[in-house]
Design an enzyme around this catalytic site. Structure first.
Site, PDB file in Angstrom:
ATOM      1  N   LYS A 209       0.812  -1.221   0.000  1.00  0.00           N
ATOM      2  CA  LYS A 209       0.000   0.000   0.000  1.00  0.00           C
ATOM      3  C   LYS A 209       0.845   1.270   0.000  1.00  0.00           C
ATOM      4  CE  LYS A 209      -2.329  -0.276   3.601  1.00  0.00           C
ATOM      5  NZ  LYS A 209      -2.976   0.265   4.796  1.00  0.00           N
TER       6      LYS A 209
ATOM      7  N   ARG B 297      12.262  -5.697  12.928  1.00  0.00           N
ATOM      8  CA  ARG B 297      11.554  -4.836  13.880  1.00  0.00           C
ATOM      9  C   ARG B 297      10.974  -5.684  14.999  1.00  0.00           C
ATOM     10  NH1 ARG B 297       7.464  -1.163  10.549  1.00  0.00           N
ATOM     11  NH2 ARG B 297       6.242  -1.971  12.264  1.00  0.00           N
TER      12      ARG B 297
ATOM     13  N   ARG C 130      10.801  -9.129   6.515  1.00  0.00           N
ATOM     14  CA  ARG C 130      11.154  -7.722   6.471  1.00  0.00           C
ATOM     15  C   ARG C 130      12.286  -7.392   7.449  1.00  0.00           C
ATOM     16  NH1 ARG C 130       6.330  -3.369   7.128  1.00  0.00           N
ATOM     17  NH2 ARG C 130       6.302  -4.132   9.257  1.00  0.00           N
TER      18      ARG C 130
END
Ligand SMILES: [Zn+2]
Length: 219
Positions: A17, A162, A130
């Site tokens: 997105k 993360r 990621r």
């Protein structure tokens, strides 16, 4: 100049997105309004809203609807958005918010609500892979690592996963999204505003698909 657009972008986290919103915002010359970015900026700058939001988030609570609606209403009242439009990203999240948005935009209704569709299994895999630079926030993944070890190409910082990208946390976020967004998607579908766009393929292909879907809506 291309005509502007007034639209909402929905889609699971990891569907691409953010990247697509930036591209659409350049194409249509309208601001990309990410409520997540606005909140983070407010927290950084220590505005009244930022202090309130930081307090709520520290307590593990969501920023309440009326606050979010107020932020969006104010932003949509600016010159750039009233003249050319906007791409809303991260809002609405609930049917109540969608209802409020319809009232705010009653004199200039939305052209389209896009659901950028990528299956849950795929985004799970993408999010789990990621990696991010702890210093400059550059994005990497297990498929696209930095050139040398886990050292950032840009700044030499450590590239890490993360903290909130653990499988359990990702599952939880996706489940939350599912339960909240399913009614929202149905709500927009009933009103004839929803356009589901396939989010698979190269970034350029997806952008083309989005432009086609949006341009058809406006014609
Ligand atoms: Zn870096």
């Amino acid at each position: 100049m291309t005509r502007g657009v007034r639209m909402v972008m929905l889609g699971r986290q990891g569907a691409g997105k953010g990247t697509q919103c930036v591209r659409l915002s350049r194409h249509y010359v309208v601001p990309h309004i990410s409520t997540g970015d606005m909140l983070r900026a407010a927290v950084r700058e220590g505005t009244d809203l930022g202090l309130k939001a930081a307090e709520l988030m520290a307590a593990g609570e969501l920023v309440p609807d009326d606050v979010m609606i107020g932020i969006v209403e104010e932003r949509l009242d600016s010159d750039d958005t009233t003249q050319r439009g906007y791409i809303l990203d991260g809002f609405p999240r609930t049917v109540d918010q969608a209802d409020a948005l319809a009232k705010i935009t009653s004199s200039r209704p939305l052209d389209a609500v896009i659901d950028l569709d990528v299956a849950k299994e795929t985004v799970l895999e993408r999010l789990a892979g990621r990696r991010v630079c702890g210093d400059c926030a550059a994005n990497y993944s297990v498929d696209k690592p930095p050139r040398y070890g886990w050292v950032c190409d840009n700044c030499g910082g450590d590239v890490v996963q993360r903290e909130d990208d653990t499988p359990a946390a990702i599952e939880q976020r996706l489940a939350d999204y599912e339960s909240k967004t399913a009614p929202l998607i149905a709500w927009y579908d009933e009103r004839g505003l929803l356009e589901v766009v396939d989010g698979y393929g190269a970034t350029d292909e997806v952008t083309e698909r989005l432009l086609t879907a949006i341009d058809q809506r406006r014609s």
